[in-house]
Design an enzyme around this catalytic site. Structure first.
Site, PDB file in Angstrom:
ATOM      1  N   ALA A  54       0.796  -1.230   0.000  1.00 45.50           N
ATOM      2  CA  ALA A  54       0.000   0.000   0.000  1.00 45.50           C
ATOM      3  C   ALA A  54       0.835   1.290   0.000  1.00 45.50           C
ATOM      4  CB  ALA A  54      -0.966  -0.033   1.189  1.00 45.50           C
ATOM      5  N   ASP A 242      -3.941  -2.635   3.836  1.00 49.75           N
ATOM      6  CA  ASP A 242      -4.116  -1.842   2.618  1.00 49.75           C
ATOM      7  C   ASP A 242      -5.143  -0.738   2.795  1.00 49.75           C
ATOM      8  OD1 ASP A 242      -3.140  -4.642   1.722  1.00 49.75           O
ATOM      9  OD2 ASP A 242      -2.623  -3.227   0.131  1.00 49.75           O
ATOM     10  N   ASN A 252      -6.343  -6.550   4.332  1.00 50.86           N
ATOM     11  CA  ASN A 252      -4.956  -6.910   4.018  1.00 50.86           C
ATOM     12  C   ASN A 252      -5.016  -8.114   3.090  1.00 50.86           C
ATOM     13  OD1 ASN A 252      -2.093  -6.470   4.391  1.00 50.86           O
ATOM     14  ND2 ASN A 252      -2.045  -8.366   5.548  1.00 50.86           N
TER      15      ASN A 252
END
Ligand code: MRU
Length: 364
Positions: A54, A242, A252
């Site tokens: 991310a 994320d 995630n």
């Protein structure tokens, strides 16, 4: 962090106005640098996952916008570049966050001034990411030190999923920054590395960076964590994210939720490490509201690896012709998260606790 003993970041600007990245689709078998010179290069690097993770997606998008403005700095060019980069991957909110930050900086400027201003903002985003990740490392290392204390002198075993190390950020990482700081502090530590099918970010990237850094680790098949936890072989889990809602739900890599369930069932602490640029302040219900990327079925039916000759190849692993589904992420509800590790400190995964660290995000 280190590659072959040399301090390296995951992306950097060049003197002639380009940006260079490490092509993570080639790791761990080859360290190859790719040069990005325009919007199309940056979109491809994110969509095809030459860069991923991310915070690194956000930093690459920021630099991508700067490159795009060298090609076309008009209002229409700016809008087109923002839209193209925003569409490259949907789940990590750092992408939209970085694009909006650069857009807001350059939109009021004359077209001729925009590219340089965007480059300066992208450089600031990258440097701030490094500082935030280092701070996450300090705060998270305190949790590892506490686990070491509880372990009474024996080696601490930490489990992580996917790659939330320095390769997923500009440097240091999120989930792995505490590991590197704990290593600096001399804590005896071992990391269980989930392989992370389908793209194997654990086996390929986390194992690579831990190895380069000299951290003890073992790669395990994705379904092993529950067994290890039942047998007292995991002291704590730390994963990245994320997108995190203002209430503490965390998206995630696919499979994270199952590890959190196993951790809860076995009384193992489950921490999520992320910079505040990963918090989507608009969202309250992660399962309902966070967009989950679906990628090509071939990532599930095929696998990439290196032959003894070093040649990198892809092979078919699923029965030919069988359909496959490829959900990239899942959401771990806040009730399964022991704490969030941010650049401002550690807090419970609740709106009140998050706002305690980020009071400026309170809505009137
Ligand atoms: O699909 P990827 O490799 O971009 O997914 C990465 C992850 O899920 C990471 O855990 C997350 O981005 C946190 S990165 C510090």
């Amino acid at each position: 962090m280190l590659i072959h003993g040399r301090p390296t970041r995951t992306l950097w600007p060049t003197a002639d106005g380009a940006v260079e990245i490490i092509d993570q689709t080639r790791l761990p078998h080859a360290v190859e640098i790719v040069r990005l010179t325009g919007l199309a290069d940056a979109v491809r690097a994110i969509a095809d996952m030459l860069v991923r993770g991310a915070p690194l997606i956000g930093a690459t998008a920021a630099w991508g916008l700067a490159l795009a403005l060298r090609e076309d700095a008009s209002d229409a060019g700016l809008a087109r570049a923002v839209a193209g980069l925003a569409a490259s991957r949907p789940t990590a909110v750092n992408l939209a966050w970085a694009l909006e930050r650069v857009r807001a900086r350059v939109a009021p400027l004359a077209a001729g001034d925009r590219a340089d201003a965007a480059a300066a903002e992208a450089a600031a985003i990258a440097d701030e990411d490094v500082a935030m990740c280092r701070a996450i490392g300090e705060h998270g290392a305190d949790l590892i030190a506490a686990a070491a204390e509880r372990a009474g002198g024996r080696r601490v075993n930490l489990l992580t999923h996917c790659n939330a190390g320095w390769l997923a950020t500009v440097d240091w990482g999120t989930a792995l920054a505490p590991v590197y700081v704990a290593q600096e502090r001399g804590i005896d530590l071992h990391v269980w590395v989930d392989e992370t099918r389908p793209r194997n970010q654990g086996a390929a990237l986390t194992a690579f960076e831990l190895g380069q850094q000299g951290v003890a680790h073992t790669v395990i098949a994705d379904n092993t964590g529950g067994h290890l936890m039942q047998h007292g072989m995991v002291d704590l889990c730390i994963v990245g994210a994320d997108r995190v809602t203002r209430t503490g739900d965390a998206a995630n890599k696919i499979g994270t939720y199952l590890k959190a369930l196993a951790a809860a069932d076995n009384g193992v602490d489950f921490h999520v490490a992320m910079p505040s640029s990963t918090i989507d302040w608009r969202l309250r219900d992660g399962v309902k509201e966070i967009p989950i990327e679906q990628r090509a079925a071939e990532e599930v039916t095929r696998m990439r690896g290196a032959l003894p000759s070093g040649e990198i190849v892809e092979v078919q692993v699923a029965a030919p012709g069988s359909p496959a589904a490829n959900y990239g992420f899942d959401v771990t509800p806040s009730r399964l998260v022991t704490s969030l590790i941010t650049e401002r400190g550690v807090c419970a995964a609740s709106e009140a606790a998050i706002l305690g660290l980020f009071p400026e995000r309170k809505v009137a």
